[in-house]
Structures are given as structure tokens and as C-alpha cells.
Design an enzyme around this catalytic site. Structure first.
Site, PDB file in Angstrom:
ATOM      1  N   CYS A 154      19.934  25.034  12.941  1.00 13.31           N
ATOM      2  CA  CYS A 154      19.625  26.294  12.281  1.00 13.31           C
ATOM      3  C   CYS A 154      18.445  26.052  11.356  1.00 13.31           C
ATOM      4  O   CYS A 154      17.979  24.925  11.208  1.00 13.31           O
ATOM      5  CB  CYS A 154      20.803  26.793  11.448  1.00 13.31           C
ATOM      6  SG  CYS A 154      22.293  27.136  12.412  1.00 13.31           S
ATOM      7  N   ASP A 174       9.371  13.996  29.422  1.00 10.46           N
ATOM      8  CA  ASP A 174      10.259  14.940  28.733  1.00 10.46           C
ATOM      9  C   ASP A 174      10.810  14.256  27.485  1.00 10.46           C
ATOM     10  O   ASP A 174      10.809  13.027  27.386  1.00 10.46           O
ATOM     11  CB  ASP A 174      11.394  15.393  29.658  1.00 10.46           C
ATOM     12  CG  ASP A 174      11.931  16.766  29.264  1.00 10.46           C
ATOM     13  OD1 ASP A 174      11.515  17.297  28.211  1.00 10.46           O
ATOM     14  OD2 ASP A 174      12.772  17.314  30.002  1.00 10.46           O
ATOM     15  N   SER A 220       7.653  20.741  23.722  1.00  8.37           N
ATOM     16  CA  SER A 220       8.164  19.714  22.821  1.00  8.37           C
ATOM     17  C   SER A 220       7.722  18.309  23.222  1.00  8.37           C
ATOM     18  O   SER A 220       7.740  17.397  22.405  1.00  8.37           O
ATOM     19  CB  SER A 220       9.686  19.786  22.743  1.00  8.37           C
ATOM     20  OG  SER A 220      10.229  19.745  24.048  1.00  8.37           O
TER      21      SER A 220
END
Ligand code: SF4
Length: 477
Positions: free
Chosen positions: A2, A363, A301
Site C-alpha cells: 500500500c 524479469d 519494473s
């Protein structure tokens, strides 16, 4: 995972909080909210399911008037996907609606503490950790007569796990963090530079400092592990107490979760990712270079990991997979079905880019392996001659209990298959991971300050009901 935000004594505080939350939207896309203190001294919260731009629109910002506000973006890690679990939580005290709280992280002793509070007659509206922290503080304040900051200090010592927290109480704002500093948490300032701690007015907080540029604030420092900060009008920011334990910063924040333009735990995120790529390239000497070799990130990312790899290998860096930015992060979608659909919608290969080429596909991690398998097939179908998959983190073998939603051990592909089997499952020509030992060189002199438990099962303290070898999930009420 969060994100939190806080603004103290600045015009249009709820709008500033919304802007910070928009910049850290990558930390949670399920729900969001903000709370502000109106002219009558009441703290009012507005929350909803959806993105910041949808939930905290201009009309809502106008209603959340006042010069101090806090906010939150949520991805559910504990508790159901429902608006009741959106934050901030406004908590009514005998004094009225004078408290609100927002927090990032998970507590491992949530069940024990909640049961204790329920025996005291406390009624919960949600099943997430921030409400529990707020209600525990309220209980010690009301029942035991502690001041709010005494209550925060007591609660800070009782909680086990991760919490980076902002709390509004009347005209004050508090910011506090767990003693291990699991999740990032930074303080900044709007306004002229000064010496020492800033004036409270214009002080801002965020999970990541990438949230500061958008509002013209500058980064000052982290909220330290175990620290409690008090902000009061007309006074400088006060560090009320500071009781740190051995730091356990989440290394996955550096690898994947945080934005590359953030500096967290004293490390530049993009530079760390470039070092990871270079480290992997240095160990990849048997893969021959050549004009037909191209290093490709799974965007976004993995971009800097791939860049670091390509530079170190002196190989071509290529953006052969295009990402549709109107599709959110697949990892932080709550169900496998929504993740699968997200992958299909999210990536597309460049035409005429792949035929005849050897591809190093980078990745950041493999969790279940399902998304990467689809990507490898996509790259193969686009004409790649060889596909060498390189993963910028070690094998994920354990769950996270400190605020990241990793699946059960049984779902983690590294626990179900051998390296050869995973390579075959992905359809790759070769496959390599970063090793846990590589963190020694990547974080020189600081290895011990980082949590790597999901890679090596070295949990600083086990959660409730944890069976060391099985990593049994914790039941939540
Ligand atoms: S277990 Fe993994 S994801 Fe969780 S805090 Fe530790 S390093 Fe981060």
C-alpha cells in the site's frame, strides 16, 4: 503493498495528498481515500474502490477542506477486497470525530491483538491492520488516560510486523514507523530550506519520495525505524521517541515495488536495479555476445535491471515488448483470472524486431510463473531464435508476512519444480536467477539491514501459527 501520504498545515492539503497518492498509485490500485480536518475541528474521511483520479476528484477535494490531511492507496494483503477495508480509518473518540489513521504494512500479531480488543468490547468495522492500530491507541488513551503520543509509544512496542503510519489527532499529525523499518517512509517539506528539523507547517510524508516532486516538495529524510514524529502548529517537527531494532528493510521494494525515481532505505532504486543487472551479466559469461543478441526487459519494473545487464555485457538493449500503460500492474491484481487477462492486454511485441535474434529476457521475479510463460511464448511466436530468461531476484520460496501479497508456498513455482522443469515450463532456452549471496555485493556493508525472508526463509520473527518448514498461512478472522 500500500502507500500512504500526509500533509501538515498547507493550503489545499487534501489536493496535495491526492497528488502524492497519484504519484504512488503503483503501490495500490484497489481502493484509496483521504481524511482532512474541517474548520469545526471534525476529521472527515472519504474512501472508495478505484484509482485516485476516480475516488479523490476535485469535488471530493473541495469537500475535504482544511490544511492537514492524510491519505492511502490500497492493495489488499490482509482482509477482503471491500470498501470497508479502504483507508484512512476515521475513529470516533469520546471527544468526537478527532482521529484518523492510515498505515502501510502487515502485523503478524493481528489476530492476538484483535481478540484482546474484542474482549474489551471494541467493535471493528474492517479487518485490516490500520484500524487495529488506531483502536488500540484510542483504547489506551480513553481507558488508561494516556496522552495520544504515550498511547502511540505503547502500541508501537506491542505491534509485531510492518507499519509505516500517519495519524491525525485533533490539530496534530503524528508519523511513526515499526522498529525494523520494513516499508519505506519519507518526510519532505514544501517551502524554503532551513537548518535542523523543519517547521511543522508545510511538512509532507509519503511512502516514496517520488510523491514529492509532483507537489514541489523536497525530500528531507526517512522517518527512522522505531521513530515517532509529532507535528504541531507553530513548532518544529519533534522526534518524540526513537527506539529502533535491527533494520529489516524489504529488499523486494528495491527490486520491484518502488518507483525507479525514488530513494528508499538510503539507496537509489534505479541504481540498485542497474547493479543487479550488472551482477547478473558478470555471472553470465558463458552466454556469447554477438550482433544477434538483444537484452530485453519485461517493462516497466525490469527496465533498469535490463539496462544494467546490457551495459555490463556490452550488448544491445532493446524495448521489444510494448506495454499498454492503461493496464495496471498484473501482480497487484487480486485474482489469477484478472492477472491472466492483464498479461494478454498488457504486452505486445514490436513487429519485425525478433526474427532470427537471440533474446535475453529480463524479469524482476518469478512468483507463479504463469505470466512469464505467456510472455516467453509471445516472444517465441514473434520470431526469436533463442530466449534466455534472467530473473533479477532470487527464487521466491516463502510467503511475505510484512505487507506484500505473495501466494502460499504451494503456489510458488520455485517450490513445485526444479530449475530444469521451470525452464521447460516457461519454454525458455536457459534460465538463471540472482542468488541470495549476491546481496552482499549489491548492498555493501548493509546486507544485514535487509529482509530477504521470501528468498531464504530467514524471518526475523515468525507470524502467528507459523510452522517453520511449512510456512503455514495465518488464519484471519
Ligand atoms: S519477506 Fe520478502 S517481500 Fe516480505 S518484507 Fe521480506 S523481502 Fe520484502
Amino acid at each position: 503493498m500500500c502507500g500512504i501520504a500526509g500533509v501538515f498545515e498547507s493550503e489545499g492539503a487534501s489536493g496535495l495528498v491526492a497528488s502524492i497518492l497519484f504519484a504512488i498509485q503503483h503501490r495500490g490500485q484497489e481502493s484509496c481515500g483521504a481524511a482532512a480536518r474541517d474548520a469545526a475541528g471534525r476529521i472527515v474521511a472519504h474512501k472508495g474502490m478505484g484509482l485516485v483520479k476516480q475516488v479523490l476528484d476535485e469535488e471530493v477535494q473541495a469537500r475535504l477542506s482544511g490544511t492537514t490531511a492524510i491519505g492511502h492507496v490500497r492493495y489488499p494483503t490482509a482482509g477482503c477486497s471491500d470498501e470497508v477495508n479502504a483507508q484512512p480509518h476515521a475513529i470516533e473518540l469520546a471527544e468526537g470525530p478527532v482521529m484518523a489513521i492510515a498505515s502501510n504494512g502487515d502485523l503478524i500479531n493481528y489476530g492476538e491483538l484483535r481478540a484482546r480488543l474484542e474482549r474489551e468490547g471494541v467493535v471493528f468495522k474492517s479487518d485490516n491492520d490500520a484500524e487495529l492500530i488506531g483502536r488500540l491507541i484510542a483504547l489506551y488513551h480513553v481507558r488508561d488516560g494516556l496522552t495520544i503520543e504515550q498511547a502511540i509509544a505503547r502500541v508501537q512496542g506491542e505491534l509485531k510486523g510492518a507499519f509505516s503510519t500517519v495519524l491525525m489527532y485533533k490539530d496534530r499529525l503524528y508519523a511513526f514507523r515499526d522498529p525494523h523499518g520494513f516499508r519505506p517512509f519519507v518526510m519532505g517539506h514544501l517551502g524554503p530550506e532551513g537548518d535542523g528539523e523543519p517547521a511543522s507547517e508545510g511538512t509532507v510524508f509519503a511512502s516514496e519520495c517520488c510523491g514529492f516532486g509532483i507537489i514541489g516538495a523536497r525530500r528531507l529524510r526517512e522517518v527512522k525505524p522505531g521513530e515517532i514524529l509529532r507535528l504541531e502548529k507553530g513548532r518544529p517537527v519533534v522526534s518524540v521517541s526513537h527506539a529502533p531494532l535491527q533494520p529489516r528493510h524489504c529488499v523486494f521494494e528495491l527490486i520491484y515495488f518502488s518507483r525507479p525515481d525514488s530513494t528508499i532505505f538510503g539507496e537509489s532504486v534505479y541504481q540498485t536495479r542497474e547493479r543487479i543487472g550488472a551482477c547478473m551479466a558478470a555471472k553470465d559469461g558463458t552466454l556469447p555476445n554477438g550482433d544477434d543478441l538483444v537484452v530485453l526487459p519485461v517493462p516497466d519494473s525490469s527496465n533498469f535491471i535490463a539496462l544494467g545487464y546490457a551495459r555490463a555485457k556490452k550488448a544491445e538493449f532493446g524495448m521489444g515488448l510494448l506495454r499498454n500503460h492503461y493496464v495496471g500492474r498484473t501482480f497487484i491484481k487480486p485474482t489469477q483470472a484478472s492477472r491472466d487477462e492483464g498479461v494478454k492486454q498488457k504486452f505486445n511485441p514490436l513487429p519485425d524486431f525478433f526474427p532470427g535474434r537471440r533474446v535475453v529476457l529480463i524479469d524482476d521475479s518469478i512468483v507463479r510463473g504463469t505470466s512469464l510463460r505467456k510472455l516467453v511464448r509471445m516472444v517465441r511466436a514473434a520470431g526469436a531464435r533463442e530466449i534466455h530468461v534472467r530473473i533479477g531476484s532470487p527464487k521466491v520460496i516463502g510467503r511475505c508476512f510484512y505487507g506484500i501479497d505473495t501466494p502460499t508456498r504451494e503456489e510458488l513455482i520455485a517450490n513445485r519444480m526444479s530449475e530444469t522443469e521451470i525452464c521447460d515450463y516457461l519454454g525458455a532456452d536457459s534460465l538463471r536467477w540472482l542468488e541470495v549471496d549476491d546481496f552482499e555485493g549489491l548492498l555493501p556493508g548493509r546486507r544485514q539491514d535487509f529482509c530477504t525472508a521470501c528468498f531464504d526463509m530467514d524471518y526475523i520473527y515468525p507470524p502467528e501459527g507459523f510452522a517453520a518448514k511449512t510456512n503455514a498461512p495465518v488464519a484471519r478472522t
